[in-house]
Scaffold this motif. Structure first.
Motif, PDB file in Angstrom:
ATOM      1  N   PHE A  16       0.537 -56.493 -47.677  1.00  0.00           N
ATOM      2  CA  PHE A  16      -0.730 -56.760 -47.186  1.00  0.00           C
ATOM      3  C   PHE A  16      -1.176 -55.709 -45.922  1.00  0.00           C
ATOM      4  O   PHE A  16      -2.197 -55.185 -45.899  1.00  0.00           O
ATOM      5  N   PHE A  17      -0.319 -55.693 -44.959  1.00  0.00           N
ATOM      6  CA  PHE A  17      -0.777 -54.999 -43.901  1.00  0.00           C
ATOM      7  C   PHE A  17      -0.966 -53.513 -44.344  1.00  0.00           C
ATOM      8  O   PHE A  17      -2.048 -52.702 -43.903  1.00  0.00           O
ATOM      9  N   ALA A  18      -0.248 -52.888 -45.195  1.00  0.00           N
ATOM     10  CA  ALA A  18      -0.313 -51.585 -45.716  1.00  0.00           C
ATOM     11  C   ALA A  18      -1.576 -51.341 -46.712  1.00  0.00           C
ATOM     12  O   ALA A  18      -2.276 -50.385 -46.474  1.00  0.00           O
ATOM     13  N   SER A  19      -1.873 -52.497 -47.452  1.00  0.00           N
ATOM     14  CA  SER A  19      -3.071 -52.318 -48.317  1.00  0.00           C
ATOM     15  C   SER A  19      -4.519 -52.431 -47.248  1.00  0.00           C
ATOM     16  O   SER A  19      -5.542 -51.901 -47.629  1.00  0.00           O
ATOM     17  N   VAL A  20      -4.414 -53.345 -46.049  1.00  0.00           N
ATOM     18  CA  VAL A  20      -5.391 -53.239 -44.960  1.00  0.00           C
ATOM     19  C   VAL A  20      -5.969 -51.676 -44.581  1.00  0.00           C
ATOM     20  O   VAL A  20      -6.993 -51.166 -44.458  1.00  0.00           O
ATOM     21  N   GLU A  21      -4.643 -51.192 -44.423  1.00  0.00           N
ATOM     22  CA  GLU A  21      -4.729 -49.783 -43.594  1.00  0.00           C
ATOM     23  C   GLU A  21      -5.280 -48.798 -44.717  1.00  0.00           C
ATOM     24  O   GLU A  21      -5.995 -47.949 -44.621  1.00  0.00           O
ATOM     25  N   LEU A  22      -4.902 -49.016 -45.941  1.00  0.00           N
ATOM     26  CA  LEU A  22      -5.759 -48.303 -47.103  1.00  0.00           C
ATOM     27  C   LEU A  22      -6.999 -48.341 -47.302  1.00  0.00           C
ATOM     28  O   LEU A  22      -7.641 -47.368 -47.818  1.00  0.00           O
ATOM     29  N   LEU A  23      -7.549 -49.640 -47.098  1.00  0.00           N
ATOM     30  CA  LEU A  23      -9.021 -49.738 -46.839  1.00  0.00           C
ATOM     31  C   LEU A  23      -9.366 -48.708 -46.070  1.00  0.00           C
ATOM     32  O   LEU A  23     -10.688 -48.447 -46.127  1.00  0.00           O
ATOM     33  N   ARG A  24      -9.052 -48.522 -44.977  1.00  0.00           N
ATOM     34  CA  ARG A  24      -9.531 -47.728 -43.587  1.00  0.00           C
ATOM     35  C   ARG A  24      -9.079 -46.477 -44.134  1.00  0.00           C
ATOM     36  O   ARG A  24     -10.102 -45.641 -43.713  1.00  0.00           O
ATOM     37  N   TYR A  25      -8.253 -46.118 -44.703  1.00  0.00           N
ATOM     38  CA  TYR A  25      -7.797 -44.642 -45.014  1.00  0.00           C
ATOM     39  C   TYR A  25      -7.527 -44.314 -46.449  1.00  0.00           C
ATOM     40  O   TYR A  25      -6.383 -44.364 -46.918  1.00  0.00           O
ATOM     41  N   PRO A  26      -8.740 -44.612 -47.175  1.00  0.00           N
ATOM     42  CA  PRO A  26      -8.313 -44.532 -48.593  1.00  0.00           C
ATOM     43  C   PRO A  26      -7.708 -43.156 -49.141  1.00  0.00           C
ATOM     44  O   PRO A  26      -7.268 -43.248 -50.164  1.00  0.00           O
ATOM     45  N   GLN A  27      -7.711 -42.208 -48.245  1.00  0.00           N
ATOM     46  CA  GLN A  27      -7.131 -40.913 -49.025  1.00  0.00           C
ATOM     47  C   GLN A  27      -5.736 -40.978 -48.856  1.00  0.00           C
ATOM     48  O   GLN A  27      -5.054 -39.984 -49.502  1.00  0.00           O
TER      49      GLN A  27
END
Length: 385
Positions: A16-27
């Motif tokens: 969850f936490f990592a997936s939320v961050e990947l929304l912010r940093y899709p790269q």
């Protein structure tokens, strides 16, 4: 309702936490990413317009990993692992700071989305819920797909769902087809799908119990299920041995609790280095202020007031002490919490360095209930005989 007719789902957000961050940093998608850094590990904008990301190998301190992407997990990096140990396994992994404000926001989004389809929900954490599907007309697979799509539409995130006759089995099953999976089992599937799993897959069997069971020659759920209850009672307490026996057979009668009252709300922090009570007074004061502010925010968000304030101190030798004070009135503001915490601190000899500080607020009551009670107590109500 008959036990066998129950349909209980456990929904677990994927990393969850990592997936939320990947929304912010899709790269960063497809790369090993670890969440658990400090504010200085926030990505920095460079002159060329690109972001510079910290690497796990650059971390120095005693922090632990909050979560990691599946790519980082493939390298052996998992939640609660020490950062320094993780850096040895995946030195080039991207390191990001924790942003609980963002995680709480997305948590509320996915829970609201699920509630629009299946309102009988038990909140089990920031990234997981139990759902009672028993009274809904659609079949389990249809419901699972609808719920997963609703969660994705609301958040852009995926989740995994297990659906079985009870909470214990559903908790196990939501982890079987991760990420973005669905697992649907009934009691007849236990021998083939549940029994081959290691005992630690049962929620409630921790490392100590796993080790003790292993010393008895029990490492899988099937081996646990084959043991007589009387044998377990020799090695475990009567109540726990009964639970172990029933859990191994997939028995769990607990209902989905749509409202759960917390007994306390707490926050704690482990310092990057041991802090001296006098020489590091400013750092300790700042840590205390931050904890009290965050607890006050938690109380406000959840609508509670508290009357018992407690502290937790862990010294450099790992000795831990707690103290608490019960006030005459209910409070929820950071200043009052901090004042009460300092009263508790005065009751502890501060002679050794500290590695952990924690604050807890208990004896909770809903703020709205107290306000209503106060209004009624102070109102001049006419006598109506």
């Amino acid at each position: 309702m008959n036990f066998l007719s129950r349909r209980i789902a456990h929904l677990d957000m994927d990393a969850f936490f990592a997936s939320v961050e990947l929304l912010r940093y899709p790269q960063l998608r497809g790369l090993p990413v670890v969440i658990g850094g400090k504010s200085e590990h926030k990505p920095a904008l460079q002159a060329d317009g690109n972001l510079h990301f910290s690497r796990l190998r650059d971390y120095v301190g005693r922090g632990v990993i909050t979560t990691a992407t599946y790519e980082a997990r493939a390298a052996g990096v998992f939640s609660a692992m020490g950062m320094m140990k993780a850096a040895q396994l995946a030195p080039d992994a991207i390191l990001l700071p924790v942003d609980f404000g963002a995680y709480r926001h997305y948590s509320q989004l996915f829970k609201t989305a699920v509630a629009s389809i299946a309102p009988q929900i038990e909140d089990s954490g920031i990234d997981e819920i139990y759902i009672d599907l028993s009274s809904l007309p659609d079949d389990s697979l249809t419901l699972a797909k609808r719920i997963k799509q609703a969660v994705f539409n609301a958040t852009g995130l995926t989740c995994s769902i297990g659906i079985t006759p009870n909470k214990l089995l559903s908790k196990i099953c939501s982890d079987l087809e991760k990420p973005d999976g669905v697992t649907i089992l009934d009691m007849s599937d236990i021998p083939d799908r549940i029994w081959p799993l290691p005992v630690r897959k049962i929620n409630g069997i921790g490392p100590k119990t796993e080790k003790k069971l292993a010393s008895l020659g029990i490492s899988t759920i099937a081996e646990l299920a084959q043991v007589e209850l009387s044998f377990l009672q020799i090695h475990f307490g009567r109540g726990y041995s009964t639970w172990l026996y029933e859990a191994s057979h997939g028995i769990d009668h607990r209902p989905v609790m749509t409202r759960s009252e917390p007994k306390s709300i707490s926050r704690e922090t482990t310092f990057e280095r041991n802090l001296h009570p006098r020489h590091d007074r400013d750092g300790l004061s700042e840590a205390l202020m931050t904890l009290c502010t965050r607890i006050a925010e938690d109380l406000k968000r959840k609508g509670y007031l508290g009357r018992t304030i407690g502290i937790k101190l862990r010294f450099e030798d790992f000795h831990t002490v707690t103290r608490d004070i019960t006030l005459t009135t209910f409070i929820a503001d950071d200043i009052s919490i901090r004042q009460a915490a300092r009263e508790c601190l005065r009751r502890v000899p501060l002679e050794k360095k500290l590695r952990l500080l924690g604050i807890r607020v208990s004896t909770l009551s809903f703020a709205h209930s107290l306000q209503v009670a106060n209004v009624l107590a102070q109102a001049e109500l006419p006598l109506d005989f």
